[in-house]
Design a protein around this motif. Structure first.
Motif, PDB file in Angstrom:
ATOM      1  N   SER A  86     -77.493 -44.328 -13.167  1.00  0.00           N
ATOM      2  CA  SER A  86     -77.465 -45.092 -11.847  1.00  0.00           C
ATOM      3  C   SER A  86     -78.653 -45.535 -11.555  1.00  0.00           C
ATOM      4  N   THR A  87     -78.654 -47.062 -11.633  1.00  0.00           N
ATOM      5  CA  THR A  87     -79.742 -47.794 -11.391  1.00  0.00           C
ATOM      6  C   THR A  87     -79.686 -48.808 -10.295  1.00  0.00           C
ATOM      7  N   GLY A  88     -78.654 -48.418  -9.308  1.00  0.00           N
ATOM      8  CA  GLY A  88     -78.643 -49.461  -8.327  1.00  0.00           C
ATOM      9  C   GLY A  88     -79.154 -48.796  -6.891  1.00  0.00           C
ATOM     10  N   PHE A  89     -78.292 -49.177  -5.915  1.00  0.00           N
ATOM     11  CA  PHE A  89     -78.881 -48.653  -4.308  1.00  0.00           C
ATOM     12  C   PHE A  89     -78.845 -47.188  -4.242  1.00  0.00           C
ATOM     13  N   HIS A  90     -78.007 -46.340  -4.946  1.00  0.00           N
ATOM     14  CA  HIS A  90     -77.835 -44.932  -4.874  1.00  0.00           C
ATOM     15  C   HIS A  90     -78.744 -44.150  -5.950  1.00  0.00           C
ATOM     16  N   SER A  91     -79.471 -44.998  -6.789  1.00  0.00           N
ATOM     17  CA  SER A  91     -80.257 -44.212  -7.965  1.00  0.00           C
ATOM     18  C   SER A  91     -81.480 -43.391  -7.188  1.00  0.00           C
TER      19      SER A  91
ATOM     20  N   TYR B 299     -83.562 -34.291 -22.430  1.00  0.00           N
ATOM     21  CA  TYR B 299     -82.599 -35.122 -22.336  1.00  0.00           C
ATOM     22  C   TYR B 299     -82.489 -35.932 -20.814  1.00  0.00           C
ATOM     23  N   ASP B 300     -82.521 -34.975 -19.905  1.00  0.00           N
ATOM     24  CA  ASP B 300     -82.713 -35.451 -18.578  1.00  0.00           C
ATOM     25  C   ASP B 300     -83.917 -36.086 -18.116  1.00  0.00           C
ATOM     26  N   TYR B 301     -85.093 -35.968 -18.737  1.00  0.00           N
ATOM     27  CA  TYR B 301     -86.386 -36.435 -18.637  1.00  0.00           C
ATOM     28  C   TYR B 301     -85.914 -37.872 -18.898  1.00  0.00           C
ATOM     29  N   LEU B 302     -85.672 -38.033 -20.329  1.00  0.00           N
ATOM     30  CA  LEU B 302     -85.605 -39.309 -20.867  1.00  0.00           C
ATOM     31  C   LEU B 302     -84.739 -40.254 -20.213  1.00  0.00           C
ATOM     32  N   LYS B 303     -83.569 -39.619 -19.711  1.00  0.00           N
ATOM     33  CA  LYS B 303     -82.569 -40.414 -19.016  1.00  0.00           C
ATOM     34  C   LYS B 303     -82.999 -40.842 -17.700  1.00  0.00           C
ATOM     35  N   SER B 304     -83.930 -40.131 -16.995  1.00  0.00           N
ATOM     36  CA  SER B 304     -84.530 -40.611 -15.601  1.00  0.00           C
ATOM     37  C   SER B 304     -85.498 -41.569 -16.077  1.00  0.00           C
TER      38      SER B 304
ATOM     39  N   LEU C 109     -77.644 -44.485 -25.743  1.00  0.00           N
ATOM     40  CA  LEU C 109     -77.421 -43.121 -25.168  1.00  0.00           C
ATOM     41  C   LEU C 109     -76.878 -43.127 -23.605  1.00  0.00           C
ATOM     42  N   PHE C 110     -77.859 -43.959 -22.849  1.00  0.00           N
ATOM     43  CA  PHE C 110     -77.779 -43.811 -21.419  1.00  0.00           C
ATOM     44  C   PHE C 110     -77.296 -44.973 -20.841  1.00  0.00           C
ATOM     45  N   ASP C 111     -76.986 -46.230 -21.495  1.00  0.00           N
ATOM     46  CA  ASP C 111     -76.352 -47.030 -20.714  1.00  0.00           C
ATOM     47  C   ASP C 111     -74.934 -46.854 -20.212  1.00  0.00           C
TER      48      ASP C 111
ATOM     49  N   ASN D  81     -89.674 -44.091  -6.959  1.00  0.00           N
ATOM     50  CA  ASN D  81     -89.470 -43.175  -8.279  1.00  0.00           C
ATOM     51  C   ASN D  81     -90.584 -42.525  -8.914  1.00  0.00           C
ATOM     52  N   LYS D  82     -90.612 -41.582  -8.963  1.00  0.00           N
ATOM     53  CA  LYS D  82     -91.641 -40.706  -9.829  1.00  0.00           C
ATOM     54  C   LYS D  82     -91.835 -41.004 -11.374  1.00  0.00           C
ATOM     55  N   TYR D  83     -90.896 -41.426 -11.816  1.00  0.00           N
ATOM     56  CA  TYR D  83     -90.957 -41.719 -13.222  1.00  0.00           C
ATOM     57  C   TYR D  83     -91.605 -43.118 -13.735  1.00  0.00           C
ATOM     58  N   VAL D  84     -91.514 -43.813 -12.604  1.00  0.00           N
ATOM     59  CA  VAL D  84     -92.448 -45.376 -12.779  1.00  0.00           C
ATOM     60  C   VAL D  84     -93.879 -45.360 -13.305  1.00  0.00           C
TER      61      VAL D  84
END
Length: 139
Positions: free
Chosen positions: A134-139, A66-71, A128-130, A108-111
């Motif tokens: 966090s996808t902005g400045f603090h992500s 779940y955490d992997y897919l979210k990231s 699920l995740f929307d 970002n290592k997931y890129v």
């Protein structure tokens, strides 16, 4: 004596699809606990994976997935929202130069995962995740 558990391999697309579908249903039915599912919901997800795919996994491994897919989703959204229309919805890929890939991978290592394999089931991940990433400045 400590015995290592076997490594769980999430390679089947149908397993991920079922996992995402059931997580969405459980959150709609039972809500969140922190930033993921409630303990009873994890049991429902595990039972569904076992019954439909003979895929046996414990709560910790499901939470890790779940955490992997979210990231990975958060990295996908960030790339998708970049200006310049870099995203191709027909192929679910990004048209980015080598330099841009290198720059994005630094932050970002997931890129890097998205460079070689597109995000599976972006519609389900969005459901699920929307709003929970966090996808902005603090992500």
């Amino acid at each position: 004596m400590y015995q290592r558990r076997p490594r769980v391999v999430w390679k089947q697309d149908c397993v991920d699809k079922t996992f995402l579908d059931v997580c969405i249903h459980e959150i709609a039915s039972n809500g969140w606990e922190g930033s993921s599912l409630k303990a009873n919901s994890w049991k429902v997800v595990a039972e569904k994976l076992k019954n439909e795919h003979n895929f046996i996994v414990d709560q910790r491994k499901m939470k890790n997935r779940y955490d992997y897919l979210k990231s990975k989703y958060a990295a996908w959204v960030k790339l998708k929202n970049k200006t310049g229309n870099l995203y191709n919805p027909a192929t679910n890929t990004f048209d980015i130069t080598e330099e841009e890939w290198q720059e994005e991978m630094k932050s970002n290592k997931y890129v890097e995962k998205l460079r070689y394999a597109s995000l599976l089931h972006p519609d389900l991940c969005t459901q699920l995740f929307d709003g929970s990433t966090s996808t902005g400045f603090h992500s």
